[in-house]
Motif scaffolding. Structure first.
Motif, PDB file in Angstrom:
ATOM      1  N   VAL A   1       0.877  -1.166   0.000  1.00  0.00           N
ATOM      2  CA  VAL A   1       0.000   0.000   0.000  1.00  0.00           C
ATOM      3  C   VAL A   1       0.911   1.212   0.000  1.00  0.00           C
ATOM      4  N   THR A   2       0.642   2.155  -0.892  1.00  0.00           N
ATOM      5  CA  THR A   2       1.493   3.336  -0.994  1.00  0.00           C
ATOM      6  C   THR A   2       1.416   4.177   0.275  1.00  0.00           C
ATOM      7  N   GLY A   3       2.393   5.024   0.466  1.00  0.00           N
ATOM      8  CA  GLY A   3       2.483   5.850   1.678  1.00  0.00           C
ATOM      9  C   GLY A   3       1.273   6.728   1.912  1.00  0.00           C
ATOM     10  N   ASP A   4       0.601   7.148   0.843  1.00  0.00           N
ATOM     11  CA  ASP A   4      -0.597   7.978   1.022  1.00  0.00           C
ATOM     12  C   ASP A   4      -1.832   7.133   1.311  1.00  0.00           C
ATOM     13  N   LYS A   5      -1.672   5.802   1.359  1.00  0.00           N
ATOM     14  CA  LYS A   5      -2.727   4.838   1.695  1.00  0.00           C
ATOM     15  C   LYS A   5      -3.914   4.912   0.740  1.00  0.00           C
ATOM     16  N   GLN A   6      -3.619   5.227  -0.525  1.00  0.00           N
ATOM     17  CA  GLN A   6      -4.684   5.329  -1.516  1.00  0.00           C
ATOM     18  C   GLN A   6      -4.547   4.305  -2.635  1.00  0.00           C
ATOM     19  N   THR A   7      -3.386   3.669  -2.742  1.00  0.00           N
ATOM     20  CA  THR A   7      -3.157   2.723  -3.823  1.00  0.00           C
ATOM     21  C   THR A   7      -2.706   1.389  -3.253  1.00  0.00           C
ATOM     22  N   HIS A   8      -3.314   0.328  -3.740  1.00  0.00           N
ATOM     23  CA  HIS A   8      -3.031  -1.042  -3.309  1.00  0.00           C
ATOM     24  C   HIS A   8      -2.458  -1.754  -4.532  1.00  0.00           C
ATOM     25  N   ILE A   9      -1.232  -2.241  -4.432  1.00  0.00           N
ATOM     26  CA  ILE A   9      -0.541  -2.826  -5.570  1.00  0.00           C
ATOM     27  C   ILE A   9      -0.272  -4.299  -5.303  1.00  0.00           C
ATOM     28  N   LEU A  10      -0.637  -5.146  -6.272  1.00  0.00           N
ATOM     29  CA  LEU A  10      -0.378  -6.576  -6.188  1.00  0.00           C
ATOM     30  C   LEU A  10       0.722  -6.942  -7.173  1.00  0.00           C
ATOM     31  N   VAL A  11       1.644  -7.771  -6.729  1.00  0.00           N
ATOM     32  CA  VAL A  11       2.699  -8.296  -7.591  1.00  0.00           C
ATOM     33  C   VAL A  11       2.626  -9.818  -7.494  1.00  0.00           C
ATOM     34  N   PRO A  12       1.921 -10.461  -8.454  1.00  0.00           N
ATOM     35  CA  PRO A  12       1.748 -11.912  -8.403  1.00  0.00           C
ATOM     36  C   PRO A  12       3.069 -12.654  -8.584  1.00  0.00           C
ATOM     37  N   ASP A  13       3.184 -13.810  -7.917  1.00  0.00           N
ATOM     38  CA  ASP A  13       4.354 -14.670  -8.089  1.00  0.00           C
ATOM     39  C   ASP A  13       4.336 -15.342  -9.456  1.00  0.00           C
ATOM     40  N   LEU A  14       3.151 -15.746  -9.916  1.00  0.00           N
ATOM     41  CA  LEU A  14       2.980 -16.519 -11.150  1.00  0.00           C
ATOM     42  C   LEU A  14       1.885 -15.896 -11.998  1.00  0.00           C
ATOM     43  N   GLY A  15       1.693 -16.428 -13.195  1.00  0.00           N
ATOM     44  CA  GLY A  15       0.580 -15.997 -14.031  1.00  0.00           C
ATOM     45  C   GLY A  15       0.956 -14.914 -15.014  1.00  0.00           C
ATOM     46  N   PRO A  16      -0.017 -14.519 -15.841  1.00  0.00           N
ATOM     47  CA  PRO A  16       0.254 -13.566 -16.918  1.00  0.00           C
ATOM     48  C   PRO A  16       0.412 -12.119 -16.448  1.00  0.00           C
ATOM     49  N   ASN A  17      -0.213 -11.738 -15.345  1.00  0.00           N
ATOM     50  CA  ASN A  17      -0.130 -10.358 -14.863  1.00  0.00           C
ATOM     51  C   ASN A  17       1.099 -10.187 -13.984  1.00  0.00           C
ATOM     52  N   ARG A  18       1.817  -9.105 -14.175  1.00  0.00           N
ATOM     53  CA  ARG A  18       2.983  -8.856 -13.333  1.00  0.00           C
ATOM     54  C   ARG A  18       2.666  -7.860 -12.228  1.00  0.00           C
ATOM     55  N   THR A  19       1.827  -6.905 -12.480  1.00  0.00           N
ATOM     56  CA  THR A  19       1.473  -5.919 -11.463  1.00  0.00           C
ATOM     57  C   THR A  19       0.030  -5.499 -11.673  1.00  0.00           C
ATOM     58  N   ILE A  20      -0.711  -5.416 -10.577  1.00  0.00           N
ATOM     59  CA  ILE A  20      -2.105  -4.971 -10.630  1.00  0.00           C
ATOM     60  C   ILE A  20      -2.237  -3.798  -9.668  1.00  0.00           C
ATOM     61  N   VAL A  21      -2.640  -2.653 -10.199  1.00  0.00           N
ATOM     62  CA  VAL A  21      -2.771  -1.443  -9.388  1.00  0.00           C
ATOM     63  C   VAL A  21      -4.248  -1.203  -9.129  1.00  0.00           C
ATOM     64  N   ARG A  22      -4.587  -1.034  -7.839  1.00  0.00           N
ATOM     65  CA  ARG A  22      -5.981  -0.830  -7.436  1.00  0.00           C
ATOM     66  C   ARG A  22      -6.059   0.388  -6.526  1.00  0.00           C
ATOM     67  N   ARG A  23      -7.175   1.082  -6.607  1.00  0.00           N
ATOM     68  CA  ARG A  23      -7.393   2.231  -5.728  1.00  0.00           C
ATOM     69  C   ARG A  23      -8.050   1.731  -4.451  1.00  0.00           C
ATOM     70  N   LEU A  24      -7.455   2.014  -3.324  1.00  0.00           N
ATOM     71  CA  LEU A  24      -7.995   1.602  -2.033  1.00  0.00           C
ATOM     72  C   LEU A  24      -9.112   2.561  -1.652  1.00  0.00           C
ATOM     73  N   GLU A  25     -10.341   2.045  -1.589  1.00  0.00           N
ATOM     74  CA  GLU A  25     -11.512   2.871  -1.309  1.00  0.00           C
ATOM     75  C   GLU A  25     -11.854   2.895   0.178  1.00  0.00           C
ATOM     76  N   LYS A  26     -11.815   1.723   0.817  1.00  0.00           N
ATOM     77  CA  LYS A  26     -12.139   1.643   2.239  1.00  0.00           C
ATOM     78  C   LYS A  26     -11.435   0.430   2.827  1.00  0.00           C
ATOM     79  N   LEU A  27     -10.883   0.609   4.007  1.00  0.00           N
ATOM     80  CA  LEU A  27     -10.256  -0.507   4.692  1.00  0.00           C
ATOM     81  C   LEU A  27     -10.363  -0.275   6.190  1.00  0.00           C
ATOM     82  N   ASP A  28     -11.139  -1.139   6.834  1.00  0.00           N
ATOM     83  CA  ASP A  28     -11.216  -1.162   8.286  1.00  0.00           C
ATOM     84  C   ASP A  28     -11.525  -2.595   8.704  1.00  0.00           C
ATOM     85  N   ASN A  29     -11.865  -2.823   9.944  1.00  0.00           N
ATOM     86  CA  ASN A  29     -12.086  -4.190  10.441  1.00  0.00           C
ATOM     87  C   ASN A  29     -13.333  -4.853   9.868  1.00  0.00           C
TER      88      ASN A  29
END
Length: 166
Positions: A99-127
């Motif tokens: 999660v980026t320092g501004d806590k607005q972007t959530h980035i996935l880096v898969p170990d396997l598969g066709p996608n190397r990086t998936i960038v997502r906008r973090l909308e809400k995160l709590d318990n």
């Protein structure tokens, strides 16, 4: 000396105005990535297209639907099928996240598969809720125009127990 006193008094007055203004505005609570650890599993509960939050389109986006596990200590994630609990890791459903320092972007880096990086906008995160959005092709069909989907998750308490591969 008199100019110095006037400048000093002006600075103090300006400082008191600025500090009182900062108390008048309330800050949005920041997402805390540690909230992902508040549940051992998260379940996709809804998928909707931007501007249409009342219409659940999970059936059109099976690739983003499932049970997920997050390990903020190691920055690892893994996705699982909801019907069998089988891991999606071999198909790119596991790897590292950040999660980026501004806590607005959530980035996935898969170990396997066709996608190397998936960038997502973090909308809400709590318990109680983890929601992200991202641009995809409508209904995940390559020839369709892009839309922004919102993927909503809640802590999973069902019978399927999953375990991270790595």
């Amino acid at each position: 000396m008199r100019r110095f006193n006037i400048a000093f008094i002006s600075l103090i007055f300006a400082g008191s105005l600025v500090s009182s203004l900062s108390y008048a505005t309330s800050a949005e609570p920041e997402a805390d990535i540690r909230a992902l650890a508040s549940s051992p599993q998260w379940l996709t509960t809804k998928v909707y297209i931007e501007g249409e939050p009342e219409k659940d389109v999970k059936a059109n986006y099976p690739g983003v639907v499932g049970i997920s596990m997050w390990d903020p200590q190691r920055n690892r994630y893994e996705f699982f099928y909801t019907d069998t609990g089988r891991s999606k890791h071999p198909d790119g459903g596991g790897g590292y996240f950040l999660v980026t320092g501004d806590k607005q972007t959530h980035i996935l880096v898969p170990d396997l598969g066709p996608n190397r990086t998936i960038v997502r906008r973090l909308e809400k995160l709590d318990n109680t809720e983890f929601t992200y959005s991202r641009e995809v092709r409508r209904d995940m069909v390559a020839t369709n125009p892009s839309v922004r989907i919102y993927v909503v998750h809640a802590p999973y308490t069902g019978p399927i127990k999953t375990k991270m591969s790595n």
